[in-house]
Scaffold this motif. Structure first.
Motif, PDB file in Angstrom:
ATOM      1  N   ILE A  38       0.805  -1.217   0.000  1.00  0.00           N
ATOM      2  CA  ILE A  38       0.000   0.000   0.000  1.00  0.00           C
ATOM      3  C   ILE A  38       0.839   1.269   0.000  1.00  0.00           C
ATOM      4  O   ILE A  38       0.286   2.371   0.129  1.00  0.00           O
ATOM      5  CB  ILE A  38      -0.968   0.021   1.211  1.00  0.00           C
ATOM      6  CG1 ILE A  38      -0.202  -0.097   2.532  1.00  0.00           C
ATOM      7  CG2 ILE A  38      -2.013  -1.066   1.082  1.00  0.00           C
ATOM      8  CD1 ILE A  38      -1.082   0.112   3.763  1.00  0.00           C
ATOM      9  N   LEU A  39       2.162   1.158  -0.169  1.00  0.00           N
ATOM     10  CA  LEU A  39       2.990   2.366  -0.200  1.00  0.00           C
ATOM     11  C   LEU A  39       2.558   3.339  -1.297  1.00  0.00           C
ATOM     12  O   LEU A  39       2.398   4.542  -1.034  1.00  0.00           O
ATOM     13  CB  LEU A  39       4.467   1.987  -0.354  1.00  0.00           C
ATOM     14  CG  LEU A  39       5.144   1.381   0.875  1.00  0.00           C
ATOM     15  CD1 LEU A  39       6.564   0.945   0.536  1.00  0.00           C
ATOM     16  CD2 LEU A  39       5.154   2.365   2.033  1.00  0.00           C
ATOM     17  N   PRO A  40       2.354   2.871  -2.541  1.00  0.00           N
ATOM     18  CA  PRO A  40       1.869   3.812  -3.565  1.00  0.00           C
ATOM     19  C   PRO A  40       0.498   4.398  -3.221  1.00  0.00           C
ATOM     20  O   PRO A  40       0.233   5.570  -3.500  1.00  0.00           O
ATOM     21  CB  PRO A  40       1.801   2.950  -4.834  1.00  0.00           C
ATOM     22  CG  PRO A  40       2.790   1.843  -4.589  1.00  0.00           C
ATOM     23  CD  PRO A  40       2.679   1.552  -3.132  1.00  0.00           C
ATOM     24  N   ALA A 160      -2.492  -6.046   1.370  1.00  0.00           N
ATOM     25  CA  ALA A 160      -3.132  -5.975   0.060  1.00  0.00           C
ATOM     26  C   ALA A 160      -4.645  -6.145   0.161  1.00  0.00           C
ATOM     27  O   ALA A 160      -5.413  -5.392  -0.449  1.00  0.00           O
ATOM     28  CB  ALA A 160      -2.551  -7.047  -0.854  1.00  0.00           C
ATOM     29  N   LEU A 161      -5.087  -7.135   0.936  1.00  0.00           N
ATOM     30  CA  LEU A 161      -6.524  -7.426   1.030  1.00  0.00           C
ATOM     31  C   LEU A 161      -7.297  -6.253   1.629  1.00  0.00           C
ATOM     32  O   LEU A 161      -8.355  -5.862   1.126  1.00  0.00           O
ATOM     33  CB  LEU A 161      -6.746  -8.690   1.858  1.00  0.00           C
ATOM     34  CG  LEU A 161      -6.241  -9.999   1.237  1.00  0.00           C
ATOM     35  CD1 LEU A 161      -6.385 -11.146   2.225  1.00  0.00           C
ATOM     36  CD2 LEU A 161      -7.001 -10.298  -0.046  1.00  0.00           C
ATOM     37  N   PRO A 235       8.461  -1.637  -4.102  1.00  0.00           N
ATOM     38  CA  PRO A 235       7.043  -1.427  -4.436  1.00  0.00           C
ATOM     39  C   PRO A 235       6.788  -0.235  -5.350  1.00  0.00           C
ATOM     40  O   PRO A 235       5.866  -0.268  -6.170  1.00  0.00           O
ATOM     41  CB  PRO A 235       6.401  -1.216  -3.061  1.00  0.00           C
ATOM     42  CG  PRO A 235       7.260  -1.993  -2.127  1.00  0.00           C
ATOM     43  CD  PRO A 235       8.659  -1.814  -2.647  1.00  0.00           C
ATOM     44  N   PHE A 236       7.598   0.811  -5.239  1.00  0.00           N
ATOM     45  CA  PHE A 236       7.429   1.979  -6.114  1.00  0.00           C
ATOM     46  C   PHE A 236       7.903   1.667  -7.527  1.00  0.00           C
ATOM     47  O   PHE A 236       7.365   2.187  -8.505  1.00  0.00           O
ATOM     48  CB  PHE A 236       8.191   3.177  -5.549  1.00  0.00           C
ATOM     49  CG  PHE A 236       7.620   3.693  -4.264  1.00  0.00           C
ATOM     50  CD1 PHE A 236       6.440   4.426  -4.255  1.00  0.00           C
ATOM     51  CD2 PHE A 236       8.257   3.435  -3.066  1.00  0.00           C
ATOM     52  CE1 PHE A 236       5.909   4.902  -3.067  1.00  0.00           C
ATOM     53  CE2 PHE A 236       7.729   3.909  -1.871  1.00  0.00           C
ATOM     54  CZ  PHE A 236       6.544   4.641  -1.872  1.00  0.00           C
ATOM     55  N   VAL A 237       8.910   0.820  -7.638  1.00  0.00           N
ATOM     56  CA  VAL A 237       9.420   0.436  -8.952  1.00  0.00           C
ATOM     57  C   VAL A 237       8.431  -0.485  -9.660  1.00  0.00           C
ATOM     58  O   VAL A 237       8.158  -0.327 -10.853  1.00  0.00           O
ATOM     59  CB  VAL A 237      10.791  -0.257  -8.813  1.00  0.00           C
ATOM     60  CG1 VAL A 237      11.291  -0.747 -10.169  1.00  0.00           C
ATOM     61  CG2 VAL A 237      11.797   0.699  -8.187  1.00  0.00           C
ATOM     62  N   ARG A 244      -1.786  -7.204  -6.510  1.00  0.00           N
ATOM     63  CA  ARG A 244      -0.643  -7.783  -7.225  1.00  0.00           C
ATOM     64  C   ARG A 244       0.647  -7.622  -6.426  1.00  0.00           C
ATOM     65  O   ARG A 244       1.459  -8.544  -6.337  1.00  0.00           O
ATOM     66  CB  ARG A 244      -0.505  -7.121  -8.601  1.00  0.00           C
ATOM     67  CG  ARG A 244      -1.637  -7.477  -9.561  1.00  0.00           C
ATOM     68  CD  ARG A 244      -1.456  -6.794 -10.909  1.00  0.00           C
ATOM     69  NE  ARG A 244      -2.516  -7.135 -11.843  1.00  0.00           N
ATOM     70  CZ  ARG A 244      -2.520  -8.193 -12.632  1.00  0.00           C
ATOM     71  NH1 ARG A 244      -1.495  -9.028 -12.596  1.00  0.00           N
ATOM     72  NH2 ARG A 244      -3.518  -8.434 -13.446  1.00  0.00           N
ATOM     73  N   SER A 245       0.833  -6.461  -5.840  1.00  0.00           N
ATOM     74  CA  SER A 245       2.023  -6.232  -5.026  1.00  0.00           C
ATOM     75  C   SER A 245       2.030  -7.147  -3.802  1.00  0.00           C
ATOM     76  O   SER A 245       3.066  -7.705  -3.417  1.00  0.00           O
ATOM     77  CB  SER A 245       2.089  -4.770  -4.587  1.00  0.00           C
ATOM     78  OG  SER A 245       3.265  -4.507  -3.873  1.00  0.00           O
ATOM     79  N   GLY A 246       0.852  -7.324  -3.194  1.00  0.00           N
ATOM     80  CA  GLY A 246       0.747  -8.216  -2.045  1.00  0.00           C
ATOM     81  C   GLY A 246       1.088  -9.649  -2.406  1.00  0.00           C
ATOM     82  O   GLY A 246       1.736 -10.360  -1.633  1.00  0.00           O
ATOM     83  N   ALA A 247       0.658 -10.079  -3.605  1.00  0.00           N
ATOM     84  CA  ALA A 247       0.971 -11.441  -4.047  1.00  0.00           C
ATOM     85  C   ALA A 247       2.476 -11.614  -4.260  1.00  0.00           C
ATOM     86  O   ALA A 247       3.048 -12.655  -3.903  1.00  0.00           O
ATOM     87  CB  ALA A 247       0.219 -11.746  -5.345  1.00  0.00           C
ATOM     88  N   VAL A 248       3.113 -10.595  -4.831  1.00  0.00           N
ATOM     89  CA  VAL A 248       4.560 -10.660  -5.061  1.00  0.00           C
ATOM     90  C   VAL A 248       5.301 -10.797  -3.732  1.00  0.00           C
ATOM     91  O   VAL A 248       6.171 -11.660  -3.570  1.00  0.00           O
ATOM     92  CB  VAL A 248       5.047  -9.411  -5.819  1.00  0.00           C
ATOM     93  CG1 VAL A 248       6.578  -9.324  -5.800  1.00  0.00           C
ATOM     94  CG2 VAL A 248       4.550  -9.434  -7.253  1.00  0.00           C
TER      95      VAL A 248
END
Length: 407
Positions: A38-40, A160-161, A235-237, A244-248
């Motif tokens: 959730i940073l972005p 993420a959720l 996460p910003f990159v 999707r970020s949470g899954a990664v």
């Protein structure tokens, strides 16, 4: 005895106090990676830059580093149960306040308070679990190790959720879960005997006068800069949706847990601790370099793969830190972590600023260089570290890995 044995003292036959503390530990470790997906979203919601939002990690780990000098001092005076409850209460308050933040400055400040609470809790939890466990420490340590791995893996997933609806919800969710943990520990955990000797605020600093411990701490400092460049800047990159970020980062956390608990000990047994650590650091350097210069798919793969190298490094470093000197383990752990957590505070601060001064690739070049520097320290100071690396008993490896990471 098999720790998974359901008989007396097995993993599945522990007192409610042990399960309560282990459950709260899962949530405590989730807090480390909770904000990753959730940073972005936080940056967008608070009209903040990547550099400003990355201070969520800086404030958290800066306070955690300083708190290493305090946690032993506190717990040796008021006892483990009260220290746990104090830490949980601080997390509940500051995690909840984080969700109400109206500016990035407020959020960074509340995150610092959260870091203090988390430091008090996780630095005490293992000792409490071992003290309260039935049938010895083996099952208790395995249970705590499992909590650590589960928390590191599930933190990004929970972020993420809940964060898909609002970036504020993961903070409220953590506050609620930690409040449940507070109540469970208050009800089920009895106070345990206080340590025979009270810990001084300066004891961890004095322990760093040992050359081997200082070498392990300095090498880990460089390594942690690389570790938290991946955790806080990537996460910003990737610039993906929270899901999707949470899954990664869930996949990253799973690899971290598996390689830390299962793979690293086997590699050490075959090749030796120092060779494994040096090789893993060099491979991590290559991985983050490819991450920085590859396309989006490559960056995703390298982010997940870095979890394997990070898991190996965590295990070996912890053994080196706690076995190389004759200082009591809690004191050696506090001194070691006092040094290395400063890098966890520095990386999230410098990585986005390096990008602003140069381009998006250079933060990863710097991270690759620091990983190599960590390996260089291991090679140059191998004589100071060799005794521990060769003679540490296998039974110590599991306990030390959990203890030092928790601290």
């Amino acid at each position: 005895m098999d720790p998974f044995d359901a008989g007396a003292g097995g993993l599945l036959k522990q007192p409610k106090s042990v399960w309560a503390t282990a459950g709260a530990s899962v949530v405590a470790f989730m807090g480390i990676g909770l904000v990753d997906p959730i940073l972005p979203s936080i940056a967008s919601g608070l009209n903040a830059s990547a550099g400003q939002v990355s201070l969520l990690f800086t404030s958290y780990f800066l306070i955690t580093a300083i708190a290493m000098l305090v946690t032993g001092f506190v717990s040796s005076r008021i006892g483990g149960r009260k220290t746990l409850l104090l830490g949980l209460a601080l997390v509940v308050v500051f995690a909840g306040l984080s969700g109400t933040s109206g500016s990035v400055g407020e959020l960074v400040g509340f995150r610092a308070g959260w870091g203090l609470g988390n430091a008090l809790f996780v630095s005490t939890a293992l000792a409490v679990i071992v003290g309260a466990a039935a049938g010895g420490s083996a099952a208790a340590i395995l249970l705590y190790e499992s909590a650590l791995g589960l928390g590191m893996a599930c933190g990004p997933l929970l972020g993420a959720l809940l964060g898909d609806a609002s970036w504020r919800y993961p903070f409220f969710g953590t506050a609620f879960l930690m409040a449940v943990g507070f109540l469970c520990i208050a009800v089920f955990l009895r106070e345990q005997p206080k340590p025979a000797r009270k810990t001084s605020l300066l004891d961890p600093i004095k322990a760093l006068g040992h050359g081997g411990l200082a070498s392990a701490a300095i090498s880990a400092f460089f390594y942690n800069y690389t570790f938290f460049t991946v955790l806080a800047f990537t996460p910003f990159v990737l610039n993906m949706s929270p899901y999707r970020s949470g899954a990664v980062f869930f996949a990253w956390g799973v690899l971290l847990a598996v390689f830390s608990v299962i793979v690293a000990p086997r590699l050490q047994k075959r090749f030796g601790s120092l060779k494994v650590l040096g090789g893993s650091l060099v491979l991590l350097a290559a991985d983050v370099l490819v991450l920085g210069y590859g396309d989006h798919t490559t960056a995703v793969v390298c982010t997940i793969l870095s979890g394997a190298f990070i898991g190996v490094n965590n295990t070996v470093y912890t053994e080196l830190a706690l076995g190389v000197s004759d200082a009591p383990r809690p004191v050696a752990s506090a001194g070691y972590n006092f040094v290395r957590w400063f890098a966890a505070a520095a990386a999230p601060f410098f990585a986005p600023r390096i990008e602003e001064w140069t381009d998006i690739h250079i933060p990863f070049v710097v991270a690759a260089v620091t990983a190599v520097l960590g390996a260089v320290v291991v090679v140059v100071r191998r004589k100071a570290l060799t005794h521990e690396a060769e003679e540490l008993e296998p039974r110590h490896a599991t306990e030390d890995s959990v203890t030092v990471f928790a601290n």
